[in-house]
Write an enzyme that holds these catalytic residues in place. Structure first.
Site, PDB file in Angstrom:
ATOM      1  N   GLU A  16      12.327 -37.789  83.225  1.00 20.06           N
ATOM      2  CA  GLU A  16      11.597 -38.463  82.166  1.00 20.06           C
ATOM      3  C   GLU A  16      12.451 -38.888  81.165  1.00 20.06           C
ATOM      4  O   GLU A  16      12.118 -40.147  80.856  1.00 20.06           O
ATOM      5  CB  GLU A  16      10.627 -36.932  81.638  1.00 20.06           C
ATOM      6  N   ASP A  65       6.689 -39.626  70.655  1.00 18.36           N
ATOM      7  CA  ASP A  65       6.046 -38.333  69.906  1.00 18.36           C
ATOM      8  C   ASP A  65       6.863 -37.703  68.616  1.00 18.36           C
ATOM      9  O   ASP A  65       6.126 -37.521  67.635  1.00 18.36           O
ATOM     10  CB  ASP A  65       5.878 -37.275  70.896  1.00 18.36           C
TER      11      ASP A  65
HETATM   12  C1  GLC Z   1       5.084 -37.750  76.294  1.00 21.14           C
HETATM   13  C2  GLC Z   1       5.748 -39.278  75.847  1.00 21.14           C
HETATM   14  C3  GLC Z   1       4.573 -40.360  75.791  1.00 21.14           C
HETATM   15  C4  GLC Z   1       4.020 -40.276  77.208  1.00 21.14           C
HETATM   16  C5  GLC Z   1       3.767 -38.853  77.798  1.00 21.14           C
HETATM   17  C6  GLC Z   1       3.375 -38.956  79.445  1.00 21.14           C
HETATM   18  O1  GLC Z   1       4.057 -37.527  75.642  1.00 21.14           O
HETATM   19  O2  GLC Z   1       5.848 -39.307  74.379  1.00 21.14           O
HETATM   20  O3  GLC Z   1       5.119 -41.441  75.534  1.00 21.14           O
HETATM   21  O4  GLC Z   1       2.910 -41.305  77.647  1.00 21.14           O
HETATM   22  O5  GLC Z   1       4.718 -37.927  77.557  1.00 21.14           O
HETATM   23  O6  GLC Z   1       4.383 -39.361  80.205  1.00 21.14           O
END
Ligand code: GLC
Length: 425
Positions: free
Chosen positions: A396, A167
């Site tokens: 995460e 992101d």
């Molecule tokens: C964040 C991450 C993305 C992922 C999402 C859900 O947005 O950057 O890559 O798919 O979270 O885990």
């Protein structure tokens, strides 16, 4: 690691998967991400298959049940109402029967389905379910090359940073300067209620993310129009490598199932894509870089996107240079692979995709390097990933310098990747 320690970690990973399982899809983690995410689901299916193959196929089928008529597979499916996430359906307004976002995510499905099929103990089930998914995944791949490569260069562009899955990477900073913020409707972020704001994207970035969403919404989410109308068009090597790998894997799978038309089309896409990747190589960085399609220039940003490219069958010399780059990074960070080079002044050890380690990325880089024969480096990445889990749990993402767990806890795809890493040890 002893066999009983490994068994214990797998049992804990399965607990995380079950906890985030909503029956026919998983959520990335409770609270922070209460819906189905595209590449999370595809990679999570590999972990689900460890204890329930039928459930693993369902995970991917549920995602594809919400594919758009033009082939696009959205990055989020909003199966249920939940006000814990922003931007929700009322912002995207894509007009789909079940609400979805209007952008996509890295196309790992072709890879995941082939891996599920290759390992399946229930061969009959696997053949039936893979066969049904083949044309859908093929349509997604076609949609990419039709809409995101209008000049037929062999490489596709993303039109929103969220499409890359990375992101707030440093890769987007320069191009993001071109994205205005005027007219962004007032909003309240929700991510910062669940996670430390210092570990998340900044407010200025969020305004631009939303400007793009509003802009595309104004174009009626017409995929034939988004690319040319976007002030943000980036050719990301990681994103392209995943798509190329998925095309090659889908071609193999289609061949095994006697679907020659799908096999030929995807083989051709992979071959063209691999040749075009050369345009993104940087000798100075020993990795691939992003290309800004609007300026026509490579982006001087050594992020993990250019390392992730090893997931595709890139030339031997390129894979060897990337393996050396990972070794160099291991000299700068206790845990590999950081999402950005710690030697770059813009590196931020705790902020999301601007430094932290993500296990899904580690998995794909290690897989590619192993296939290219770089066994030691691949092992090192796997070991780093397992160290992080043992020390810091199923987070995460992680600080590459200290190993500290960051972002959401009890994360689904992190758990799935751990199961994968342990089966490969
Ligand atoms: C964040 C991450 C993305 C992922 C999402 C859900 O947005 O950057 O890559 O798919 O979270 O885990």
């Amino acid at each position: 690691m002893t066999a009983s320690a490994a068994k214990d970690i797998i049992a804990r990973a399965v607990e995380v998967l079950k906890e985030n399982d909503h029956g026919d899809y998983t959520v990335p983690t409770k609270g922070l991400y209460p819906f189905q995410w595209n590449w999370d689901s595809c990679l999570t299916a590999l972990g689900l298959a460890h204890y329930d193959e039928a459930r693993a196929w369902t995970e991917i089928e549920t995602l594809f049940a919400h594919q758009w008529p033009d082939g696009m597979v959205p990055h989020i499916v909003f199966h249920v109402w939940n006000d814990g996430y922003f931007p929700g359906p009322e912002v995207w307004r894509t007009g789909r029967p079940t609400a979805t976002s209007g952008i996509t995510q890295p196309a790992v499905a072709g890879f995941a389905v082939r891996r599920l099929f290759d390992r399946a103990r229930d061969r009959k089930l696997a053949a039936a379910r893979a066969r049904a998914l083949l044309p859908r995944i093929d349509a997604w791949h076609r949609c990419f090359y039709e809409n995101r490569d209008p000049k037929g260069e062999g490489l596709v562009a993303i039109v929103h940073p969220w499409e890359s899955g990375r992101d707030n990477s440093i890769d987007w900073d320069e191009a993001f300067e071109r994205v205005p913020t005027e007219g962004v409707e007032p909003y309240t972020r929700r991510d910062t209620l669940h996670a430390d704001p210092a570990h998340r994207p900044t407010q200025a970035q969020y305004d631009r993310y939303l400007w793009l969403v509003q802009h595309f919404r104004g174009l009626g989410w017409d995929n034939a129009r988004l690319h040319d109308a976007s002030p943000f068009q980036i050719v990301d090597p990681g994103f392209n490598a995943i798509l190329i790998r998925a095309c090659a894997d889908l071609a193999d799978l289609a061949e095994a199932l006697g679907e020659t038309r799908i096999a030929d089309a995807n083989r051709a896409r992979a071959v063209r894509g691999l040749a075009a990747m050369e345009r993104l190589w940087s000798e100075a960085h020993g990795q691939y870089l992003c290309l800004d399609r609007i300026t026509g220039k490579l982006v001087d940003s050594a992020s993990v996107g250019g390392i992730l490219a090893a997931f595709a069958a890139i030339p031997q010399a390129r894979a060897a240079a990337i393996a050396a780059t990972v070794e160099r990074l291991a000299g700068k960070a206790r845990h590999v692979v950081p999402s950005h080079d710690p030697g770059d002044p813009r590196f931020d050890a705790k902020r999301y995709w601007r430094g932290p380690v993500w296990l899904v990325v580690n998995y794909m880089v290690a897989d590619g390097l192993l296939a290219a024969g770089h066994v030691e480096v691949a092992r090192r990445i796997t070991q780093s990933s397992l160290d992080l889990i043992t020390e810091s749990g199923f987070a995460e993402y992680y600080d590459p310098l200290t190993g500290e767990p960051l972002g959401g806890g009890r994360f689904t795809w992190t758990a799935a990747m751990v199961i994968e890493f342990l089966r490969e040890m």
